[in-house]
Design a protein around this motif. Structure first.
Motif, mmCIF file in Angstrom:
data_model
loop_
_atom_site.group_PDB
_atom_site.id
_atom_site.type_symbol
_atom_site.label_atom_id
_atom_site.label_comp_id
_atom_site.label_asym_id
_atom_site.label_seq_id
_atom_site.Cartn_x
_atom_site.Cartn_y
_atom_site.Cartn_z
ATOM 1 N N ASN A 64 -3.302 -10.350 -24.137
ATOM 2 C CA ASN A 64 -4.283 -9.585 -23.444
ATOM 3 C C ASN A 64 -4.307 -10.268 -21.757
ATOM 4 O O ASN A 64 -4.346 -9.380 -20.799
ATOM 5 C CB ASN A 64 -5.615 -9.954 -24.105
ATOM 6 N N VAL A 65 -4.284 -11.453 -21.673
ATOM 7 C CA VAL A 65 -4.220 -12.135 -20.380
ATOM 8 C C VAL A 65 -2.903 -11.694 -19.490
ATOM 9 O O VAL A 65 -2.860 -11.187 -18.645
ATOM 10 C CB VAL A 65 -4.238 -13.494 -20.338
ATOM 11 N N ALA A 66 -1.950 -11.666 -20.306
ATOM 12 C CA ALA A 66 -0.555 -11.081 -19.994
ATOM 13 C C ALA A 66 -0.643 -9.779 -19.293
ATOM 14 O O ALA A 66 -0.320 -9.354 -18.023
ATOM 15 C CB ALA A 66 0.522 -11.097 -20.676
ATOM 16 N N LYS A 104 -3.272 -7.731 -18.649
ATOM 17 C CA LYS A 104 -4.161 -7.648 -17.568
ATOM 18 C C LYS A 104 -3.945 -8.479 -16.238
ATOM 19 O O LYS A 104 -4.311 -7.960 -15.097
ATOM 20 C CB LYS A 104 -5.720 -8.279 -17.892
ATOM 21 N N THR A 105 -2.970 -9.599 -16.319
ATOM 22 C CA THR A 105 -2.440 -9.757 -15.176
ATOM 23 C C THR A 105 -1.576 -8.924 -14.428
ATOM 24 O O THR A 105 -1.514 -8.870 -13.437
ATOM 25 C CB THR A 105 -1.669 -11.327 -15.613
ATOM 26 N N CYS A 106 -0.764 -8.139 -15.374
ATOM 27 C CA CYS A 106 0.236 -7.200 -14.891
ATOM 28 C C CYS A 106 -0.645 -6.131 -14.011
ATOM 29 O O CYS A 106 -0.169 -5.991 -12.802
ATOM 30 C CB CYS A 106 0.994 -6.384 -16.031
ATOM 31 N N GLU A 107 -1.695 -5.670 -14.546
ATOM 32 C CA GLU A 107 -2.649 -4.729 -14.034
ATOM 33 C C GLU A 107 -3.118 -5.500 -12.507
ATOM 34 O O GLU A 107 -2.890 -4.748 -11.460
ATOM 35 C CB GLU A 107 -3.777 -4.637 -14.882
ATOM 36 N N GLY A 108 -3.569 -6.498 -12.721
ATOM 37 C CA GLY A 108 -4.161 -7.351 -11.281
ATOM 38 C C GLY A 108 -2.982 -7.418 -10.335
ATOM 39 O O GLY A 108 -3.123 -7.127 -9.180
ATOM 40 N N ILE A 109 -1.666 -8.021 -10.763
ATOM 41 C CA ILE A 109 -0.803 -8.373 -9.779
ATOM 42 C C ILE A 109 -0.421 -7.029 -9.085
ATOM 43 O O ILE A 109 0.288 -6.912 -8.175
ATOM 44 C CB ILE A 109 0.195 -9.098 -10.247
ATOM 45 N N ALA A 110 -0.062 -5.846 -9.956
ATOM 46 C CA ALA A 110 0.344 -4.683 -9.557
ATOM 47 C C ALA A 110 -0.642 -3.874 -8.668
ATOM 48 O O ALA A 110 -0.082 -3.629 -7.434
ATOM 49 C CB ALA A 110 0.529 -3.742 -10.784
ATOM 50 N N LYS A 111 -1.837 -4.330 -8.594
ATOM 51 C CA LYS A 111 -3.020 -3.775 -7.643
ATOM 52 C C LYS A 111 -2.719 -4.417 -6.446
ATOM 53 O O LYS A 111 -2.690 -4.194 -5.364
ATOM 54 C CB LYS A 111 -4.240 -3.999 -8.262
ATOM 55 N N LEU A 112 -2.522 -5.953 -6.580
ATOM 56 C CA LEU A 112 -2.420 -6.839 -5.542
ATOM 57 C C LEU A 112 -1.312 -6.452 -4.602
ATOM 58 O O LEU A 112 -1.435 -6.167 -3.362
ATOM 59 C CB LEU A 112 -2.274 -8.374 -5.904
ATOM 60 N N ILE A 113 -0.136 -6.172 -5.184
ATOM 61 C CA ILE A 113 1.133 -5.963 -4.626
ATOM 62 C C ILE A 113 0.917 -4.653 -3.694
ATOM 63 O O ILE A 113 1.534 -4.677 -2.524
ATOM 64 C CB ILE A 113 2.457 -6.017 -5.655
ATOM 65 N N VAL A 138 3.731 0.853 -13.949
ATOM 66 C CA VAL A 138 3.778 -0.690 -14.336
ATOM 67 C C VAL A 138 2.478 -0.683 -14.779
ATOM 68 O O VAL A 138 2.172 -1.948 -15.137
ATOM 69 C CB VAL A 138 4.179 -1.400 -13.010
#
Lengths: 346, 346
Positions: free
Chosen positions: B237-239, B241-250, B282
């Motif tokens: 779950n963390v992995a 959601k982390t993808c979701e977060g970092i994709a948004k950040l990038i 992504v």
């Protein structure tokens, strides 16, 4: 600013060894006139590389010969037992003896963690040291994420202590009094997560040492809603490495998408420096390194495949931590907690 | 291709409820002449929205009125006990009774998981169901990641079973016989990780049901080296959601970087569609949804903030799973394992 800064470097660790650590050391002493570096590793190899950079006789680059190296395949217990003359161990011993105020290594993380723990020992009251790194967010300030892999499983007390140590690190780095601390969980609601997290949340809520703001999810890490995010080592390590992986994927897919059209192809060429810069920014671990906190000394872990620039950045990070006197600040807080606990138990 | 496909939809879940589920249902039946959808939810609301899309009398869109809704704040136990006439429960009941071959919901994940578990029951021999989703990689094929949050902690046997179920899902989806299965860990070496992972690795290594290829790190998820990556629910779950977060950040940082220069600003405008498309790619969870595997029925979970397009994609995913007869295929493998175990124990 301190006028007498000495940092010990493990020159032989990481994928590139002296090829990245030596140019990094040379540029670091040239950029900071107060900095002296003790270069631990194979004297011949180091001297040869220094010579090629016209820096063999630099007065602030001191070579300390070591016969051995801790390789990436070396088990931590073996490293502690039989690598007493390794570049990693000698660098840590220099911090222990006070000859150096900090050490930097890009070697085997597990071995570095256990060796640092064994050589430097923990600060009074600290259950376990943790690995911490600044991660970029949508806002101006980064968020400090810990633990990043030093402790696979963590109980509630450990997570709580990581919150305190993270608060000190973030408070010093961001120049704020009450950094917002959050626990990484699989949902924002109170019912989510496992017992250790729920108990840690209670400890943080009740503590006046932490400005606890509740749970964060993986997607919240980069929003900037927290200054410190606490999790167990397994989860933090996966989260950080997932960032590395997805950033690489996005950059590759983006470049590939651009290359499909002639118009975009020209853009790709022009955009390359922006993409490269951005990739570095979202890979903080690779760039600035991570620090071990909770020990009686400063240890900065540079990324295994750190370039000379990245290793230089890790040296700078160590300099900042010496200037901020992080171990003393953490010790002071734990002393306060300890005396409180003693009073409470009387 | 099946000629008679019926899927039950929870129309009231997620952040947008009928605003996204109704246009999705209309476009799904229009795109697939064999598909019938049972729309579970408030009859008045659904009818009004269908009318606005000129689809109230569509012969393959059947409304099933439900008085209740499972909200995001609803605890799973409460949902099971007192939400018997909710759109989520009715959709699951339709699968249980055989009226529908699968159900799709974008509602409360925890409630959906526990309710599905309670209503549909597990396949014989399966310890716990898991949430699985396809994640993009650098190669052509995606990687199937499980568990994504259905089980906070997992023992070795559960992780091993997830490997088997993931193999079936990936094998069917990618059309290959021996999907490569890996365990997510904090290092590639055998000594890394905790006991459950080490034991699961042993079980996988010894099994002829799994083509086990060793450990993966977070950064390997997207390399395409594995077809299936197994981890406990908290970590997955963390992995994700982390993808979701970092994709948004990038994406944000990239757009911001472009806007700083006039030349790049024009590019930003032209690049916007590429960036948007890439962001969706992504964010697989957000786009295609995740599936619960190990149950006696097919349940697809669409993202909480799924758009109409994303909800439509989740319906398509459910159709594919019905065509692939996933629960039967998983049951057949577990039956084989069970008879083997019985033989071994004799």
């Amino acid at each position: 600013m301190l006028t007498n800064l000495t940092i010990a470097l493990d020159m032989m660790g990481g994928d590139y060894g002296p090829r990245s650590s030596i140019p990094a050391a040379v540029s670091a002493v040239n950029a900071n006139a107060n900095l002296k570096l003790i270069l631990c590793g194979n004297e011949q190899v180091i001297a040869k590389q220094l010579e090629s950079l016209d820096s063999l006789s630099h007065p602030r680059l001191i070579i300390r010969h070591c016969n051995d190296v801790v390789t990436n395949a070396c088990e931590p217990a073996v490293a502690i037992r039989s690598k007493k003359d390794s570049s990693m161990r000698v660098a840590l011993d220099l911090v222990k003896s006070g000859e150096a105020q900090a050490c930097v290594s890009s070697g085997n993380t597990g071995a570095l963690f256990f060796m640092a723990h064994y050589v430097l020992k923990m600060l009074p009251g600290v259950k376990r040291p943790a690995l911490i790194s600044a991660v970029p967010t949508e806002r101006k300030n980064p968020v400090y994420l810990l633990d990043l892999g030093a402790n696979v499983h963590c109980d509630a007390q450990m997570l709580y202590q990581f919150g305190i140590m993270g608060s000190v690190v973030a408070g010093q780095a961001l120049g704020c009094d009450n950094p917002k601390v959050s626990l990484l969980n699989i949902g924002a609601e109170d019912i989510k997560g496992h017992d250790e997290i729920k108990q840690a949340a209670q400890l943080m809520q009740q503590s006046d040492l932490i400005n606890y703001i509740g749970y964060s999810e993986g997607s919240d890490i980069f929003s900037g809603k927290a200054d410190v995010i606490v999790c167990e080592g397994f989860v933090g390590n996966v989260a950080l490495k997932t960032c590395e992986g997805i950033a690489k994927l996005i950059m590759k897919k983006f470049t590939r998408a651009l290359e499909k059209h002639v118009v975009y192809k020209c853009m790709a060429f022009m955009l390359a420096p922006i993409i490269k810069k951005l990739y570095k920014r979202v890979n903080p671990d690779q760039y600035n390194g991570a620090s071990l906190v909770g020990l009686r000394g400063i240890v900065v872990k540079s990324h295994g495949n750190a370039s000379a620039k990245a290793f230089h950045a890790a040296i700078d990070e160590a300099v900042k931590e010496v200037e901020r006197q992080l171990p003393d600040k953490i010790a002071a807080i734990f002393e306060k907690t300890h005396s409180k606990d003693t009073v409470a138990n009387q």
